[in-house]
Design a protein around this motif. Structure first.
Motif, PDB file in Angstrom:
ATOM      1  N   MET A   1      85.297  23.595   5.829  1.00  0.00           N
ATOM      2  CA  MET A   1      85.929  22.270   6.011  1.00  0.00           C
ATOM      3  C   MET A   1      87.335  22.276   5.415  1.00  0.00           C
ATOM      4  O   MET A   1      87.567  22.911   4.394  1.00  0.00           O
ATOM      5  N   GLU A   2      88.253  21.560   6.084  1.00  0.00           N
ATOM      6  CA  GLU A   2      89.656  21.555   5.616  1.00  0.00           C
ATOM      7  C   GLU A   2      89.784  20.911   4.226  1.00  0.00           C
ATOM      8  O   GLU A   2      89.105  19.938   3.921  1.00  0.00           O
ATOM      9  N   LYS A   3      90.698  21.481   3.441  1.00  0.00           N
ATOM     10  CA  LYS A   3      90.953  20.946   2.095  1.00  0.00           C
ATOM     11  C   LYS A   3      92.444  20.696   1.917  1.00  0.00           C
ATOM     12  O   LYS A   3      93.271  21.387   2.515  1.00  0.00           O
ATOM     13  N   THR A   4      92.781  19.715   1.076  1.00  0.00           N
ATOM     14  CA  THR A   4      94.176  19.499   0.724  1.00  0.00           C
ATOM     15  C   THR A   4      94.314  19.261  -0.772  1.00  0.00           C
ATOM     16  O   THR A   4      93.342  18.913  -1.452  1.00  0.00           O
ATOM     17  N   PHE A   5      95.533  19.465  -1.238  1.00  0.00           N
ATOM     18  CA  PHE A   5      95.859  19.200  -2.642  1.00  0.00           C
ATOM     19  C   PHE A   5      96.642  17.890  -2.710  1.00  0.00           C
ATOM     20  O   PHE A   5      97.659  17.725  -2.022  1.00  0.00           O
ATOM     21  N   LEU A   6      96.161  16.957  -3.513  1.00  0.00           N
ATOM     22  CA  LEU A   6      96.853  15.684  -3.736  1.00  0.00           C
ATOM     23  C   LEU A   6      97.065  15.520  -5.230  1.00  0.00           C
ATOM     24  O   LEU A   6      96.211  15.924  -6.038  1.00  0.00           O
ATOM     25  N   MET A   7      98.181  14.919  -5.596  1.00  0.00           N
ATOM     26  CA  MET A   7      98.473  14.757  -7.022  1.00  0.00           C
ATOM     27  C   MET A   7      99.100  13.385  -7.257  1.00  0.00           C
ATOM     28  O   MET A   7     100.143  13.068  -6.670  1.00  0.00           O
ATOM     29  N   ILE A   8      98.442  12.579  -8.080  1.00  0.00           N
ATOM     30  CA  ILE A   8      99.026  11.296  -8.478  1.00  0.00           C
ATOM     31  C   ILE A   8     100.049  11.608  -9.568  1.00  0.00           C
ATOM     32  O   ILE A   8      99.730  12.250 -10.572  1.00  0.00           O
ATOM     33  N   LYS A   9     101.288  11.198  -9.309  1.00  0.00           N
ATOM     34  CA  LYS A   9     102.404  11.561 -10.189  1.00  0.00           C
ATOM     35  C   LYS A   9     102.394  10.699 -11.466  1.00  0.00           C
ATOM     36  O   LYS A   9     101.658   9.702 -11.546  1.00  0.00           O
ATOM     37  N   PRO A  10     103.245  11.052 -12.451  1.00  0.00           N
ATOM     38  CA  PRO A  10     103.225  10.317 -13.728  1.00  0.00           C
ATOM     39  C   PRO A  10     103.392   8.803 -13.575  1.00  0.00           C
ATOM     40  O   PRO A  10     102.780   8.041 -14.339  1.00  0.00           O
ATOM     41  N   PHE A  71      97.405  13.348 -12.111  1.00  0.00           N
ATOM     42  CA  PHE A  71      95.993  13.477 -11.756  1.00  0.00           C
ATOM     43  C   PHE A  71      95.931  14.365 -10.511  1.00  0.00           C
ATOM     44  O   PHE A  71      96.274  13.932  -9.411  1.00  0.00           O
ATOM     45  N   ALA A  72      95.555  15.631 -10.737  1.00  0.00           N
ATOM     46  CA  ALA A  72      95.530  16.626  -9.664  1.00  0.00           C
ATOM     47  C   ALA A  72      94.152  16.632  -9.006  1.00  0.00           C
ATOM     48  O   ALA A  72      93.132  16.561  -9.694  1.00  0.00           O
ATOM     49  N   MET A  73      94.150  16.692  -7.670  1.00  0.00           N
ATOM     50  CA  MET A  73      92.880  16.586  -6.941  1.00  0.00           C
ATOM     51  C   MET A  73      92.844  17.528  -5.749  1.00  0.00           C
ATOM     52  O   MET A  73      93.875  17.813  -5.147  1.00  0.00           O
ATOM     53  N   VAL A  74      91.628  17.943  -5.385  1.00  0.00           N
ATOM     54  CA  VAL A  74      91.410  18.603  -4.097  1.00  0.00           C
ATOM     55  C   VAL A  74      90.453  17.706  -3.313  1.00  0.00           C
ATOM     56  O   VAL A  74      89.424  17.275  -3.845  1.00  0.00           O
ATOM     57  N   TRP A  75      90.840  17.397  -2.076  1.00  0.00           N
ATOM     58  CA  TRP A  75      90.004  16.580  -1.191  1.00  0.00           C
ATOM     59  C   TRP A  75      89.640  17.387   0.041  1.00  0.00           C
ATOM     60  O   TRP A  75      90.432  18.212   0.505  1.00  0.00           O
ATOM     61  N   GLU A  76      88.449  17.077   0.553  1.00  0.00           N
ATOM     62  CA  GLU A  76      87.893  17.845   1.658  1.00  0.00           C
ATOM     63  C   GLU A  76      87.520  16.905   2.802  1.00  0.00           C
ATOM     64  O   GLU A  76      87.059  15.792   2.554  1.00  0.00           O
ATOM     65  N   GLY A  77      87.711  17.371   4.043  1.00  0.00           N
ATOM     66  CA  GLY A  77      87.267  16.580   5.196  1.00  0.00           C
ATOM     67  C   GLY A  77      88.011  16.981   6.450  1.00  0.00           C
ATOM     68  O   GLY A  77      88.987  17.725   6.404  1.00  0.00           O
ATOM     69  N   GLU A  78      87.542  16.438   7.569  1.00  0.00           N
ATOM     70  CA  GLU A  78      88.151  16.770   8.856  1.00  0.00           C
ATOM     71  C   GLU A  78      89.597  16.265   8.902  1.00  0.00           C
ATOM     72  O   GLU A  78      89.843  15.081   8.633  1.00  0.00           O
TER      73      GLU A  78
END
Ligand code: CMP
Length: 143
Positions: A1-10, A71-78
């Motif tokens: 499944m596709e993944k992306t990197f998202l980051m909430i900045k300061p 706040f660094a995150m990896v999210w998954e989905g189509e």
């Protein structure tokens, strides 16, 4: 499944927008695969934003992203890479549509609340910069 990197900045972390932003991606139907509140080092910031190193705002960009926790995150989905970017809105909050994260919460092009990978190559590179493979968890139901 596709993944992306998202980051909430300061700016987003300081303004207590973490819950609101995480909720938007959860409600859309994406799954959180990894997340951490962290202070970025200068070295990591320069590597993450390496493609912008010749831009006049590079110093400002590195100073801002290292100015407080992200706040660094990896999210998954189509189609999560492109869809997350639609949900984030245009880079400049003044051009971002209402209803998008930057349109609703962003102030300036520097303080634009959130970063998201722009391609599958960037997603892979950025996920590997911020996380180890064994940090990535999957709880997708097959049925
Ligand atoms: P991001 O998606 O994190 O990727 C690169 C960042 O550079 C971008 O969001 C903006 O926050 C930032 N940026 C782009 N243009 C400028 C600018 N003119 N001045 C300061 N920061 C900028």
């Amino acid at each position: 499944m596709e993944k992306t990197f998202l980051m909430i900045k300061p700016d987003g972390v300081q303004r207590n927008l973490v819950g609101e932003i995480v909720t938007r991606f959860e409600k859309k139907g994406f799954q959180l695969s990894a997340a951490k509140l962290m202070q970025i080092s200068n070295e990591l910031a320069e590597e993450h934003y390496g493609e912008h190193k010749d831009k006049p705002f590079f110093g400002e960009l590195v100073d801002f992203i290292t100015s407080g926790p992200v706040f660094a995150m990896v999210w998954e989905g189509e189609n999560v890479i492109a869809t997350a970017r639609q949900m984030m809105g245009k880079t400049n909050p003044q051009e971002a549509a209402p209803g998008t994260i930057r349109g609703d919460f962003g102030l300036t092009v520097g303080k634009n609340v959130i970063h998201g990978s722009d391609s599958s190559e960037s997603a892979e590179r950025e996920i590997n910069l911020f996380f180890n493979q064994n940090d990535l968890l999957s709880f997708t139901k097959d049925d």
